[in-house]
Design an enzyme around this catalytic site. Sequence first.
Site, PDB file in Angstrom:
ATOM      1  CD  GLN A 163      43.627  48.521  31.047  1.00 31.60           C
ATOM      2  OE1 GLN A 163      42.455  48.500  30.692  1.00 31.60           O
ATOM      3  NE2 GLN A 163      44.078  49.462  31.845  1.00 31.60           N
TER       4      GLN A 163
ATOM      5  CG  PHE B  19      42.156  43.510  40.714  1.00 35.12           C
ATOM      6  CD1 PHE B  19      42.545  42.697  41.759  1.00 35.12           C
ATOM      7  CD2 PHE B  19      42.736  43.333  39.473  1.00 35.12           C
ATOM      8  CE1 PHE B  19      43.501  41.720  41.558  1.00 35.12           C
ATOM      9  CE2 PHE B  19      43.690  42.350  39.267  1.00 35.12           C
ATOM     10  CZ  PHE B  19      44.064  41.547  40.312  1.00 35.12           C
ATOM     11  NE  ARG B  20      40.897  49.404  38.620  1.00 34.68           N
ATOM     12  CZ  ARG B  20      40.182  50.050  37.737  1.00 34.68           C
ATOM     13  NH1 ARG B  20      39.583  51.156  38.085  1.00 34.68           N
ATOM     14  NH2 ARG B  20      40.076  49.616  36.509  1.00 34.68           N
TER      15      ARG B  20
ATOM     16  CG  ASP C 292      41.695  37.301  32.315  1.00 31.28           C
ATOM     17  OD1 ASP C 292      42.195  37.162  31.175  1.00 31.28           O
ATOM     18  OD2 ASP C 292      40.759  38.089  32.548  1.00 31.28           O
TER      19      ASP C 292
ATOM     20  CB  CYS D 238      64.691  30.949  43.147  1.00 27.15           C
ATOM     21  SG  CYS D 238      65.496  30.362  41.646  1.00 27.15           S
TER      22      CYS D 238
ATOM     23  CG  HIS E 244      48.459  45.787  33.791  1.00 24.38           C
ATOM     24  ND1 HIS E 244      47.204  46.314  33.963  1.00 24.38           N
ATOM     25  CD2 HIS E 244      49.250  46.830  33.431  1.00 24.38           C
ATOM     26  CE1 HIS E 244      47.237  47.625  33.722  1.00 24.38           C
ATOM     27  NE2 HIS E 244      48.459  47.953  33.385  1.00 24.38           N
TER      28      HIS E 244
ATOM     29  CB  CYS F 280      68.561  33.686  38.772  1.00 22.94           C
ATOM     30  SG  CYS F 280      67.324  32.374  38.962  1.00 22.94           S
TER      31      CYS F 280
ATOM     32  CB  SER G  35      39.530  49.353  29.424  1.00 20.23           C
ATOM     33  OG  SER G  35      40.409  50.217  30.143  1.00 20.23           O
TER      34      SER G  35
ATOM     35  CB  CYS H 238      69.600  31.992  42.863  1.00 24.25           C
ATOM     36  SG  CYS H 238      68.137  33.018  42.729  1.00 24.25           S
TER      37      CYS H 238
HETATM   38 ZN    ZN Z   1      66.613  32.355  41.120  1.00 18.97          ZN
END
Ligand code: ZN
Length: 253
Positions: free
Chosen positions: A103, A35-36, A106, A156, A123, A134, A197, A159
């Site tokens: 971390q 990512f970084r 994937d 969702c 993560h 919910c 890491s 809900c």
């Molecule tokens: Zn829901």
Amino acid sequence: MDTQLARGAEMIGAARKILVFTGAGLSTESGIPDFRSPGGIWEKYDPSDFYFQKLISDETAREKYWQMSTEFYGTIRDALPNQAHLAIKTLEDRGRLLAVVTQNIDNLHHKAGNSPDRIIELHGTVISVSCLSCRKKYERDEIQARLRGGVKVPYCDDCGGILKPDTISFGQAMPQEEMERAMRYAAQCDLCMVLGSSLVVYPAASVPIQAVQNGARLMIINRDPTPQDPDADLVLRMSVSKALDGMLGILFA
Ligand code: ZN
């Protein structure tokens, strides 16, 4: 370098309860960009657009999030575990692995075949999606199919709540249970191996510190220096897969 690999092999050989701690550098060889890093996803998108508070309060931010996330997910879904992931599976097969704390989001430790109950994803993971109201869980591929069908922001079924992949976003709390399990294993291990890491993201990076404080030996294999190098018994600045291949080759030949 051969001397250092021999030293690493000796450390693994002497260990009975290894805690493996993995970061983005483990998966770059599977074609998943950090990512970084330069060329990573945060050169194309602005991370401040994806803070958790923004996602839950702003429909436009959610639409952007799903665009970014869909692009990244395609790469991850097709990625395969590399030699380093398979070496960690070998450690489990040989009865040396206590747990792998990652971390990474994937799913590659699962794909490599490590037991799910030994994998702690600090993560989160890209392969499922949850309703923030919910907690109903969805398969990621099911949600991606909705997006391909023209839905811009999925909600969702039960809900109407906000759906979000089960990864930890900026500004979102770490999963407490996973962090506690990781710290518990760190207190029990006799060797902590940090693989790929840079140990700059907290609280994840406190896991190897906990291991060392409880008397474990520390091995760090990472391309770049880390803040915990001075505490390590062995530091290797090289490809993780090459280092593990070398060490397991010596040990299990
Ligand atoms: Zn829901």
